[in-house]
Design a protein around this motif. Structure first.
Motif, PDB file in Angstrom:
ATOM      1  N   GLU A  90      10.685  -9.142  16.052  1.00 18.65           N
ATOM      2  CA  GLU A  90      10.584  -8.409  14.881  1.00 18.65           C
ATOM      3  C   GLU A  90      10.217  -7.221  15.172  1.00 18.65           C
ATOM      4  O   GLU A  90       9.143  -6.749  15.767  1.00 18.65           O
ATOM      5  N   GLY A  99      -2.103  -2.505   6.706  1.00 19.86           N
ATOM      6  CA  GLY A  99      -1.950  -3.919   7.145  1.00 19.86           C
ATOM      7  C   GLY A  99      -2.601  -4.236   8.573  1.00 19.86           C
ATOM      8  O   GLY A  99      -3.869  -3.760   8.669  1.00 19.86           O
ATOM      9  N   LEU A 101      -2.054  -3.135  11.452  1.00 20.89           N
ATOM     10  CA  LEU A 101      -2.619  -2.131  12.339  1.00 20.89           C
ATOM     11  C   LEU A 101      -3.770  -1.590  11.832  1.00 20.89           C
ATOM     12  O   LEU A 101      -4.474  -1.113  12.856  1.00 20.89           O
ATOM     13  N   TYR A 122       7.165  -7.442  17.914  1.00 16.58           N
ATOM     14  CA  TYR A 122       6.679  -8.843  17.652  1.00 16.58           C
ATOM     15  C   TYR A 122       7.704  -9.786  18.275  1.00 16.58           C
ATOM     16  O   TYR A 122       8.745  -9.770  17.696  1.00 16.58           O
ATOM     17  N   PHE A 177       7.716  -0.774   7.701  1.00 14.47           N
ATOM     18  CA  PHE A 177       8.801  -1.795   7.421  1.00 14.47           C
ATOM     19  C   PHE A 177       9.353  -2.612   8.753  1.00 14.47           C
ATOM     20  O   PHE A 177       8.895  -2.252   9.859  1.00 14.47           O
ATOM     21  N   CYS A 201       9.181  -4.296   3.518  1.00 12.33           N
ATOM     22  CA  CYS A 201       8.809  -2.814   3.689  1.00 12.33           C
ATOM     23  C   CYS A 201       7.509  -2.483   2.802  1.00 12.33           C
ATOM     24  O   CYS A 201       7.313  -3.342   1.697  1.00 12.33           O
ATOM     25  N   ARG A 202       6.572  -1.363   3.550  1.00 10.22           N
ATOM     26  CA  ARG A 202       5.504  -1.024   2.505  1.00 10.22           C
ATOM     27  C   ARG A 202       6.034   0.262   1.832  1.00 10.22           C
ATOM     28  O   ARG A 202       6.412   1.088   2.365  1.00 10.22           O
TER      29      ARG A 202
HETATM   30  P1  5GP Z   1       1.921  -5.930   8.898  1.00 16.91           P
HETATM   31  O1  5GP Z   1       2.204  -6.079  10.625  1.00 16.91           O
HETATM   32  O2  5GP Z   1       0.986  -4.666   8.629  1.00 16.91           O
HETATM   33  O3  5GP Z   1       1.391  -7.279   8.313  1.00 16.91           O
HETATM   34  O4  5GP Z   1       3.482  -5.598   8.664  1.00 16.91           O
HETATM   35  C1  5GP Z   1       4.113  -4.493   8.640  1.00 16.91           C
HETATM   36  C2  5GP Z   1       5.378  -4.122   8.052  1.00 16.91           C
HETATM   37  O5  5GP Z   1       6.328  -5.101   8.479  1.00 16.91           O
HETATM   38  C3  5GP Z   1       5.152  -4.519   6.526  1.00 16.91           C
HETATM   39  O6  5GP Z   1       5.875  -3.768   5.710  1.00 16.91           O
HETATM   40  C4  5GP Z   1       5.567  -6.041   6.303  1.00 16.91           C
HETATM   41  O7  5GP Z   1       6.173  -6.169   5.003  1.00 16.91           O
HETATM   42  C5  5GP Z   1       6.544  -6.014   7.469  1.00 16.91           C
HETATM   43  N1  5GP Z   1       6.526  -7.531   8.061  1.00 16.91           N
HETATM   44  C6  5GP Z   1       6.060  -7.757   9.340  1.00 16.91           C
HETATM   45  N2  5GP Z   1       6.243  -9.247   9.626  1.00 16.91           N
HETATM   46  C7  5GP Z   1       6.932  -9.594   8.454  1.00 16.91           C
HETATM   47  C8  5GP Z   1       7.240 -11.106   8.283  1.00 16.91           C
HETATM   48  O8  5GP Z   1       6.982 -12.036   9.022  1.00 16.91           O
HETATM   49  N3  5GP Z   1       7.848 -11.050   7.008  1.00 16.91           N
HETATM   50  C9  5GP Z   1       8.066 -10.103   5.982  1.00 16.91           C
HETATM   51  N4  5GP Z   1       8.642 -10.157   4.738  1.00 16.91           N
HETATM   52  N5  5GP Z   1       7.469  -8.819   6.416  1.00 16.91           N
HETATM   53  C10 5GP Z   1       7.153  -8.557   7.535  1.00 16.91           C
END
Ligand code: 5GP
Length: 243
Positions: A90, A99, A101, A122, A177, A201-202
């Motif tokens: 990912e 989020g 970070l 990831y 995103f 996305c955010r």
């Molecule tokens: P964070 O790592 O801050 O949780 O996510 C960072 C960005 O990636 C956010 O926009 C979040 O929506 C997207 N994202 C990260 N991992 C996933 C996932 O497993 N599923 C979805 N739907 N979005 C993810």
């Protein structure tokens, strides 16, 4: 609509076969999950919003030289796509701190990243909660080779360079995103895959600061359906609807 065999059911999408082994149908569900499936719910209309937003953004990216798996829409929640073997990464692009970070580095949400964007990798594995990995892990464990990793990183930057001004033009700040990539089963080409939507996305409203994305569901902020409908309305008004 789905005459082909169901090949895979994920948290937000189902994939069906077609008579052509190189072409699949991706069908978007209203089901919503967060925190690696610990929080479950449903957002009425979400599947349709995410399908139509993804289709419009894939078209926009194709027009800007990014190859994607998208072929065409079949209905408001079903799209025809090229079959790919997903790279198990990912790829998250961040223009602002938010989020995970914000938590990991102890920084305030919304902080600008002047020398950004930051690109993070990831390992795509639900049972492990998609752990953060670095290039050394990716190469050492063969998740992708050097050439693919460099291509994926360059594509992630290109996607960001197209999407940031697009979203700014419709009054939305693209905070971060997640992208996924795959290898075409037909010819091995590296393609942008999965979806790009308010689930992945955010998007923060530039005028009000309101969150217009899945964080409304994750954080119980209310108004989830309205936010998704507002995003699809603005995206389609700017990008045109996609056949
Ligand atoms: P964070 O790592 O801050 O949780 O996510 C960072 C960005 O990636 C956010 O926009 C979040 O929506 C997207 N994202 C990260 N991992 C996933 C996932 O497993 N599923 C979805 N739907 N979005 C993810």
């Amino acid at each position: 609509m789905h005459t082909g065999q169901q090949l895979y059911e994920g948290k937000a999408k189902v994939v069906f076969a077609t008579p052509d082994p190189h072409v699949l149908v991706q069908s978007f569900k209203d089901d919503a999950t967060a925190f690696n499936g610990q929080k479950k719910g449903s957002i009425p209309g979400k599947g349709s919003v995410n399908c139509r937003v993804s289709a419009a953004l894939f078209r926009l990216l194709e027009a800007n030289g990014v190859q994607t798996h998208f072929l065409r829409l079949l209905s408001d929640r079903d799209m025809l796509m090229r079959a790919v073997r997903i790279v198990p990464l990912e790829v998250v692009v961040r223009n602002r701190v938010a989020g995970s970070l914000a938590k990991r580095l102890g920084r305030p949400e919304g902080e600008a990243i002047p020398a950004g964007p930051v690109v993070e990798l990831y390992y795509k594995d639900d049972s492990l909660g998609d752990p953060l990995v670095n290039e050394s892990h990716v190469l050492a464990f063969g998740l992708a080779d050097r050439e693919a990793l460099d291509a994926i990183t360059a594509l992630a930057h290109r996607v960001n360079a197209v999407l940031v001004p697009f979203f700014r033009g419709i009054g939305l700040d693209l905070v971060d995103f997640k992208l996924e990539f795959g290898r075409s089963l037909a010819d091995g080409a590296l393609l942008l895959a999965d979806e790009i939507s308010p689930d992945t996305c955010r998007l923060w409203d530039l005028a009000t600061g309101e969150r217009m994305d899945k964080d409304r569901f994750r954080r119980d902020l209310g108004g989830v359906e309205d936010a998704y409908q507002e995003v699809v309305g603005r995206v389609l008004a700017a990008a045109g609807s996609v056949e």
